[in-house]
Design a protein around this motif. Structure first.
Motif, PDB file in Angstrom:
ATOM      1  N   CYS A  53       1.029  -1.291   0.568  1.00  0.00           N
ATOM      2  CA  CYS A  53      -0.575  -0.023   0.300  1.00  0.00           C
ATOM      3  C   CYS A  53       1.049   1.592  -0.078  1.00  0.00           C
ATOM      4  O   CYS A  53       0.443   2.503  -0.636  1.00  0.00           O
ATOM      5  CB  CYS A  53      -0.673   0.125   0.910  1.00  0.00           C
ATOM      6  SG  CYS A  53      -1.897  -1.292   1.087  1.00  0.00           S
ATOM      7  N   CYS A 121      -2.374   2.921   4.632  1.00  0.00           N
ATOM      8  CA  CYS A 121      -2.285   1.557   4.607  1.00  0.00           C
ATOM      9  C   CYS A 121      -3.301   1.633   6.710  1.00  0.00           C
ATOM     10  O   CYS A 121      -2.608   2.023   7.320  1.00  0.00           O
ATOM     11  CB  CYS A 121      -1.616   0.592   5.030  1.00  0.00           C
ATOM     12  SG  CYS A 121      -2.445  -0.804   5.050  1.00  0.00           S
ATOM     13  N   ASP A 122      -4.681   1.472   6.482  1.00  0.00           N
ATOM     14  CA  ASP A 122      -5.626   1.373   7.928  1.00  0.00           C
ATOM     15  C   ASP A 122      -5.046   2.301   8.575  1.00  0.00           C
ATOM     16  O   ASP A 122      -5.045   3.028   9.461  1.00  0.00           O
ATOM     17  CB  ASP A 122      -6.192  -0.277   8.288  1.00  0.00           C
ATOM     18  CG  ASP A 122      -7.099  -0.651   6.959  1.00  0.00           C
ATOM     19  OD1 ASP A 122      -6.842   0.096   5.584  1.00  0.00           O
ATOM     20  OD2 ASP A 122      -7.707  -1.055   7.160  1.00  0.00           O
ATOM     21  N   CYS A 194      -6.461   0.704  -0.069  1.00  0.00           N
ATOM     22  CA  CYS A 194      -7.749  -0.119  -0.833  1.00  0.00           C
ATOM     23  C   CYS A 194      -8.691   1.312  -1.411  1.00  0.00           C
ATOM     24  O   CYS A 194      -9.109   1.827  -0.205  1.00  0.00           O
ATOM     25  CB  CYS A 194      -8.232  -0.914   0.763  1.00  0.00           C
ATOM     26  SG  CYS A 194      -7.678  -2.549   0.510  1.00  0.00           S
ATOM     27  N   ALA A 200      -8.450   2.833   5.261  1.00  0.00           N
ATOM     28  CA  ALA A 200      -7.919   3.545   4.578  1.00  0.00           C
ATOM     29  C   ALA A 200      -8.648   4.654   4.113  1.00  0.00           C
ATOM     30  O   ALA A 200      -8.248   5.989   4.775  1.00  0.00           O
ATOM     31  CB  ALA A 200      -6.301   3.204   4.124  1.00  0.00           C
TER      32      ALA A 200
END
Ligand code: FES
Length: 568
Positions: A53, A121-122, A194, A200
């Motif tokens: 990511c 990323c998250d 994503c 995210a």
């Protein structure tokens, strides 16, 4: 307060010598006195082979460096840990606070006048903001940006809502082994995060709503040239922040801006994780996220952004439709537009940058919302005295008012072992209950709240059931799923008292979830409570177990929440 290279000198008992030594060492890298006299902009380097990511982080760092130097600053990139969802055992949430500590301490330890936080990323952006908020220096966020979409057999695909949907079809026998392998190469077709409205994307939009990043920074796709220009502009703004000496995150994280973030979260149909992270970020500046206020916001703010999993589109479509500034324009009546931002102005300036895109259907007008109320609701009831969350925008409407028989799994392992057992006694109108998957229980509150539909029911065509747990759920997931039940089962919460065969009533309209078992029986069961597993004895596992807070406090560590000593 000292600035630049003079900041935070290493303790040798002689400040002059400390500076002399620092200069001597940095000159080994070829810097001139002129360069070393400039405002220093730290840039977090979260590139990692384990984090695709963040695959564009090296190019973004170069773009930020260019912006910093064009504005007369000195860029200094430095590494911190990086966390990718699928490469984090047992779960990325378990590591978020470690990344926050790493970021905070490296920002504090090394001389810098402002910091650019590159992540996406998250768990990474929340971790970085938590750390920077505690470190107390001016900070600006640069998300890595979302992936572009994939295509398969004429269908547009995206990570990871379609990962789950297509895997569900594979489990139900509708997609064979060969095709699912082909699909795995098409779900994530580029670097970036994503591209559905998962955690995210949710965090990137909320952070723009908090004024912590530049306008439009949330949605520009990761591989686009515009993302690099956003990086260059971020570097320029970071130098201005360093020269002005602010704003630090604490000045931007106010009750008004936190409410703005709640409005954005509801209007985008965002990830339930956004609420946990917002609570953790707020906690770092001594504020609390009021769950009742969040629910009230949800009752008045409609879902306007038509993105998966609540809708149909993907982040690049949101970008082309005008992105967050255009959304802010639609949300104007609900927002505190005087909230300050990293640019030195207010959120109204972001809104005024909105572009009108003729014919776009991704950002709906208030007169034609995707859903008339927000994406999430806060539940109370005897199962969750500390609250629980349901993302009703992504639920099956008929199941939002439901009473059913509990089918209990006592841990993630128990669920994994039994959920597909053909002899499992389960029917479509039962309520699947997962215990001991909360912050301490699992540990790390994994995204296990999206319990799979038992295979025999999936094969019979069942697509959704009421599922409840103390776990989290990926923002890319969907279904009638109650999450974050607080307090969690592993600390004696009522969720742990549920037994297979009990009745459970979900009443989303009245914001309740209740276990229909009489008080005396519950007291009998509570007397038998024992923790699900022995407490860890060493290392990060012990620190995590001993200090992690519940979901309503954002799962931060208790000793990290609250205001810290100001940076030197
Ligand atoms: Fe990184 Fe989804 S796996 S954002």
């Amino acid at each position: 307060m000292s600035t630049g290279l003079r900041k935070g000198l290493t303790s040798y008992g002689d400040a002059g010598f400390s500076l002399f030594l620092r200069k001597a060492f940095i000159k080994a890298a070829g810097y001139s006195d002129d360069a070393l006299d400039r405002p220093i902009i730290g840039i977090t380097d979260t590139a990692s082979d384990y984090n695709p990511c963040h695959g564009n982080a090296p190019q973004l760092i170069e773009a930020v460096r260019r912006g910093v130097m064009l504005s007369g600053g000195l860029p200094m990139a430095f590494p911190t840990i990086s966390i990718h969802e699928s490469f984090s055992h047992p779960t990325s949430m378990y590591l978020r606070n470690l990344m926050a500590m790493d970021t905070e301490e490296m920002v504090r330890a090394q001389p810098m006048d402002a910091v650019v936080l590159i992540g996406g990323c998250d768990k990474t952006l929340p971790a970085q903001i938590m750390g920077a908020a505690s470190a107390g220096i001016p900070a600006i966020v640069l998300p890595v940006g979302p992936m572009v979409v994939g295509h398969h057999r004429g269908e547009v695909l995206g990570a990871c809502t379609d990962c789950r949907r297509l895997w569900g079809q594979h489990r139900a026998g509708k997609i064979d082994e060969a095709e699912i392998e082909v699909i795995s190469g098409r779900l994530a077709p580029s670097v970036g995060t994503c591209m559905v409205m998962g955690t995210a994307s949710t965090m990137a939009c909320m952070i723009e709503g908090l004024g912590l990043s530049l306008p439009h920074s949330a949605a520009i796709p990761a591989p686009h040239a515009e993302r690099l220009r956003c990086g260059e502009a971020t570097g320029r703004v970071a130098v201005e922040m360093a020269r002005r000496g602010g704003p630090a995150p604490k000045a931007l994280l106010t009750p008004g801006s936190l409410r703005n973030a709640m409005v954005v979260l509801q209007a985008i149909g965002g990830s339930t994780n956004g609420l946990v992270h917002l609570a953790a970020i707020a906690g770092r500046v001594g504020l609390r996220v009021d769950l009742e206020e969040f629910d009230r916001v949800g009752r008045e703010v409609p879902v306007l952004v038509d993105l998966k999993p609540s809708g149909d589109h993907y982040m690049e479509h949101l970008h082309h439709a005008g992105a967050v500034p255009r959304l802010l324009q639609e949300l104007e009546p609900f927002l505190d537009l005087e909230a300050p931002t990293v640019m030195g102005g207010t959120l109204r300036d972001y809104m005024n940058l909105a572009e009108e895109v003729p014919g776009q259907t991704v950002i709906r007008p208030r007169s034609n919302p995707l859903k008339s109320t927000g994406g999430m609701a806060v539940l109370r009831g005897n199962l969750c005295p500390g609250g629980a969350v349901i993302k009703h925008a992504a639920a099956t409407p008929a199941l939002l008012q439901h009473e059913g028989r509990a089918v209990v799994f006592t841990s993630v392992e128990d669920m994994t072992n039994r959920i597909d057992d053909p002899s499992l006694d389960v029917a479509a109108d039962d309520v699947l209950v997962l215990q001991n998957a909360g912050p301490k229980g699992a540990p790390g509150m994994p995204e296990a709240g999206y319990l799979p539909i038992p295979r025999k029911l999936a094969q019979a065509g069942v697509k959704d059931m009421v599922r409840i747990s103390d776990a989290r759920m990926s923002g890319t997931a969907f279904g009638t799923i109650v999450l974050h039940i607080t307090p969690e089962a592993a600390v004696g919460g009522p969720l742990g008292l549920v037994r297979t065969g009990d009745r459970i009533r979900l009443d989303t309209a009245n914001r309740r979830i209740d276990l229909l078992v009489d008080e005396a029986e519950l007291e009998r069961r509570a007397a038998d409570f024992a923790p699900p597993r022995p407490a860890p004895k060493r290392g990060y596992a012990k620190l995590f177990h001993d200090t992690v807070l519940q979901a309503d406090r954002g799962c931060d560590f208790d000793f990290l929440a609250g205001e810290d000593d100001p940076a030197e």
